[in-house]
Structures are given as C-alpha cells and as structure tokens.
Design an enzyme around this catalytic site. Sequence first.
Site, mmCIF file in Angstrom:
data_model
loop_
_atom_site.group_PDB
_atom_site.id
_atom_site.type_symbol
_atom_site.label_atom_id
_atom_site.label_comp_id
_atom_site.label_asym_id
_atom_site.label_seq_id
_atom_site.Cartn_x
_atom_site.Cartn_y
_atom_site.Cartn_z
ATOM 1 N N TYR A 1 0.784 -1.213 0.000
ATOM 2 C CA TYR A 1 0.000 0.000 0.000
ATOM 3 C C TYR A 1 0.827 1.280 0.000
ATOM 4 O O TYR A 1 0.320 2.341 -0.346
ATOM 5 C CB TYR A 1 -0.910 0.037 1.234
ATOM 6 N N ALA B 1 -0.962 5.681 -4.568
ATOM 7 C CA ALA B 1 -1.419 6.762 -3.700
ATOM 8 C C ALA B 1 -0.986 6.464 -2.276
ATOM 9 O O ALA B 1 -1.010 5.318 -1.835
ATOM 10 C CB ALA B 1 -2.936 6.912 -3.777
ATOM 11 N N PRO C 1 -0.920 8.288 1.982
ATOM 12 C CA PRO C 1 -1.632 9.298 2.775
ATOM 13 C C PRO C 1 -1.219 10.727 2.451
ATOM 14 O O PRO C 1 -2.037 11.640 2.507
ATOM 15 C CB PRO C 1 -1.257 8.919 4.212
ATOM 16 N N ASN D 1 -8.037 13.662 -1.913
ATOM 17 C CA ASN D 1 -8.827 13.830 -0.697
ATOM 18 C C ASN D 1 -10.297 13.671 -1.057
ATOM 19 O O ASN D 1 -10.832 14.429 -1.872
ATOM 20 C CB ASN D 1 -8.567 15.209 -0.089
ATOM 21 N N ARG D 2 -10.944 12.687 -0.471
ATOM 22 C CA ARG D 2 -12.314 12.383 -0.887
ATOM 23 C C ARG D 2 -13.303 13.509 -0.576
ATOM 24 O O ARG D 2 -14.336 13.635 -1.236
ATOM 25 C CB ARG D 2 -12.795 11.077 -0.248
ATOM 26 N N ASN E 1 -7.558 3.656 -3.523
ATOM 27 C CA ASN E 1 -8.126 2.620 -2.673
ATOM 28 C C ASN E 1 -9.281 3.198 -1.865
ATOM 29 O O ASN E 1 -9.056 4.010 -0.965
ATOM 30 C CB ASN E 1 -7.064 2.057 -1.721
ATOM 31 N N GLU E 2 -10.498 2.823 -2.216
ATOM 32 C CA GLU E 2 -11.689 3.264 -1.483
ATOM 33 C C GLU E 2 -11.742 4.787 -1.322
ATOM 34 O O GLU E 2 -12.097 5.301 -0.270
ATOM 35 C CB GLU E 2 -11.766 2.595 -0.116
ATOM 36 N N ASP F 1 -17.302 -2.005 -0.658
ATOM 37 C CA ASP F 1 -18.548 -2.627 -1.120
ATOM 38 C C ASP F 1 -19.734 -1.952 -0.446
ATOM 39 O O ASP F 1 -20.459 -2.574 0.338
ATOM 40 C CB ASP F 1 -18.526 -4.136 -0.829
ATOM 41 N N GLU G 1 -9.036 -7.163 -1.366
ATOM 42 C CA GLU G 1 -8.872 -7.555 0.036
ATOM 43 C C GLU G 1 -10.004 -8.525 0.363
ATOM 44 O O GLU G 1 -11.124 -8.337 -0.096
ATOM 45 C CB GLU G 1 -8.970 -6.362 1.004
ATOM 46 N N TYR H 1 -6.166 -10.377 3.526
ATOM 47 C CA TYR H 1 -5.692 -9.331 4.435
ATOM 48 C C TYR H 1 -5.427 -9.962 5.794
ATOM 49 O O TYR H 1 -6.331 -10.543 6.365
ATOM 50 C CB TYR H 1 -6.762 -8.242 4.547
#
Length: 516
Positions: free
Chosen positions: A83, A110, A112, A117-118, A151-152, A193, A253, A285
């Site tokens: 990651y 990506a 941190p 930034n979501r 990722n998410e 999900d 995962e 995971y």
Amino acid sequence: MKISAITLLLCAVSLTYALNPIVAKGSKFFDSVTKQQFFIKGVAYQPRSQLKNGNMDPLADPAACARDASLMKKLGMNVIRVYQVDPTLDHDACMASFADAGIYLILDIATPRYSINRRTPEYTIHLYNAYKTTVDAFAKYDHLLAFIAGNEVTNDRSCTLASAYVKATIRDIKQYVRLSKPRSIPVGYASNDDQFIRDPIKDYFNCGDEDSQADFFGINLYEWCGASSFELSGYKDRTKEFENYSKPVFLSEYGCNIITPRPFTEVAAIYGQEMSGVWSGGIVYEWTQENNLYGLVKVDDQGGIQELPDYHNLREQMAKIRPKGVDMDSYHEQRSASACPGISDNWKASSALPPTPSEGACACMIENLGCIASDNVLVAPQGMGNSTLGAQLDAMCGLMSCIDISGDAEKGEYGMFSFCSPRDKLSWLYDLQAKQIKSCHYQNYRQEVEPKRHDIGACADVAPSFEAPVDFPVASEPDRISSAESSSTSSASTSFRTNNALLVSAMLAVIATVFI
C-alpha cells in the site's frame, strides 16, 4: 514455530530468476509467455509494528523480505499487495526475493501524503509527479503486475465526486506508462462494497473511452465470515453483478475476522467453478499481526516469525484449489464497456474528467502576471501552525472568481489552472484583484513583477509533460496504510468500511526466500 530472519538469510540460496510479465486481455489476466490464465493468490503486505526509523516501505527491508517471501511461497501465494512505498529507496533486494519465490507485486501508488482527498478532491501537478515517481521506481521490474491508483477513495454516496479525479489519474498514469515504459502495466482501482454505490462505481471506472477506463477493478470484500457459503455470504450476488464486466475483477482484500481463527472457507469458492469464470482471484488481508488482528504471522522484536492459526488454515485451503483457466490465444471474448452512470442521489460524478496537470501551463500563467504571491504567504502567523497560504486562498475566493483555478466534478467543468499549485492559484487571484484596484500592495503577501509574456490565452494550449519529474521529494512518515484499519476520510489510501456490519480487511503472506 519461530524462525530467525538471520538464520534464513545465512542458509538462503538465491534462485535469481525473472518472472514473465502479466498482461490483461478482456476480462482476464494472462502470463504473457506461457499464455496461461493468471489467478491472483495474494496477501496484503504492509508490516507496521516493526517500523524502522518511521519508514513505511516494506520493500526496503531486505532481511524481512527474504524471511517473508519463502513463507508466502510455502503458503501458495503468487502476489503481494503493498500500500505504501518510498520510491527514493533501493528495492532491488526485496524485489529479487519475491521474484525468486515466484511472487508478483500489485502496488498502490497513492499514499496518505499524496492522494485524492475524498472530501475536497483535486488533482494537481504535485500529486501527478508523486505518482510518476513511484511508477518510475517500480516499472523496471518484470514481476510488477499492476498499479492501483486509488483505494476506497469514494467509499459512500457522500463523496462520489472524488472518483472523477481518481479516474483522471488512471487515464494519465496509463498514458505515462504507454509513452515512457517498455511494456504495458495495468492501472486500476480498488473499491469498498457500499450498497448504495457498488453499481455506479463499478460502471464509472469501466465507462467512456478506453484510455480513461481502469484496466481492472478490485473490491475489498468482507462478506464471507466464518463457515458461510457462496449463497449466504453475498458472494453469489457480487459474482452475478460482474459476469458481463469487460475488465478483470478480483478481491483486492478479503478475509473477514469476525470469527477467529479464520477458516478461510471462501477460498474454495473464489478459485472454484462458482467464481473463477468471473473473478481473477483475491488478496488475503493481511500478512503480519497488527492492532486490527488480521495477521497470518506474528513478528517478534528480533525479527523472528511465528505462524498463527490463520496461516495454517489458509495454507490448508490454498493447497486444495486448482482453478481452471483458459488459454490466452484461444480467448477471444469481447465484452462491451459499461454505460456511464447518470447523476443521481447516489452518484454525482460527471463522466467529464479533470485535465492532465501541466507544469508548462502553470509556468505560462505565472509569466503573464504582474502581481504574484510573495514568500510571506508560506510563513505561519505567530502562534499558528499553518501558513497564510490557505487562509489567503479562502479569503480571495470570496472576493474574486475562482472558476479558472477550481473544478466542478458534478458539472464536469474544470478551470484551465485547476491543477496548479496553491501558490500559483493565489498569484492568479492576486493579479485579478490588482487589475481591478490598480494596486499589488497588500500586507506584504504580494509582489509586483514585470510580466514576461502577454498571451494568457495560449497557456491553455501548453501540453502536459509525460517525462519523469526531477528530484521529487517523498516523505516516509508513518501514516495509515490499510483500509480495514482506519476510518479516516482525509486521503485516497484512507478507507472507511460500511460493508454489511463488517469493518475489516485481510491480507496474507508467508515465509522467507533467498538471495545473495
């Protein structure tokens, strides 16, 4: 059982062989040489409890890599997902250990610090250069299987606008690889999900022109807990949803730990006839035991390894599987790309994507200005931890139009300087106001200069560079890594799980290989 990392290194004999690159064709992965279908048998690999000097890069620790790679091979793994790395470090020894064990790498680009930034998404030159730096560091390895560009990032219906920016990075990294690297490397996305966005998000990353589509789609899926089943767990429904998907899909995962030790009964379904025709395998995971208790092995303070019950249960299940694939040359199935989702209560991101960041366009803009931000905007006011820059941007956007330096992902409208640095954006606003009030002087935050050019309209036509960035600074601060461990919403690599009451994620890896 405990195994000394030093003992493994002393006894190791390097095999030093290269692995064949993996390619994507249609909805499947293939070995580019043998032409056999490739199924991911993976484990998430991001040790955190044994950090050295705060470095979050597991591929820069040769002793740990040699120790872990052979254990993973023994477990039946052929892929690790990492990651976070520091692209300025040396990864040759670790990558050799995993290659010798027959293990490929799927790498998140990506981190941190460098991610979308979501909540306040934007796609900048700074971010684009960080991604290119990581690509440059790893594209040379034949067993680099793929890059994950997010990722998410969009993890529920409140932040779907962020997906437009992630998809733009996928488009640009695909082009960067195509133009500057000797081989094709898949670039894709890993999603959670969430029931409200699972359909629109899978379609969004698979719609539009081929250049902007994700090359694969991963799902961090934790619906199968304990001794469940294909039907009861939700795996049947998820498989049905992807049966006509045009790109490879896999479980990026899996491994619910609500019931422990984990029996990993889902492995038989993932690689059996129920799922192997649709899915390209999955990633457990996770390898090391951390605070979230998903580990397959435990590492002690001396670097010794203890195999946990989850390791042995997973090994038993992996030994049983024999996924049946197809031959690449005889595989000619062509599926249509998805239709882009419309704007709705659950989905807000337009199919129109942000532009590719162009340093030349930003430099052109600055050279057209007569009033720019001074160095004083980078200095924090006394008693405050943040610089003046952000506060000045907020204040100026309340006074002047920010349309040229911002974007609206719902409308699909992006300013021609929306990717420039915060300081460049502030200079743009200062110059706009200076032209109105006939003055560039204000609180020493501004600097009057002589414009070097007078053709601002031409800046929009300056093409972005697809060359590698030079001397790009990369930090190695200990930030969040995995999706199961964090509920932060500040970055792309930070994840928040809302999966049917399952807040978990898992990854695997096992034991030591050899290099000299």
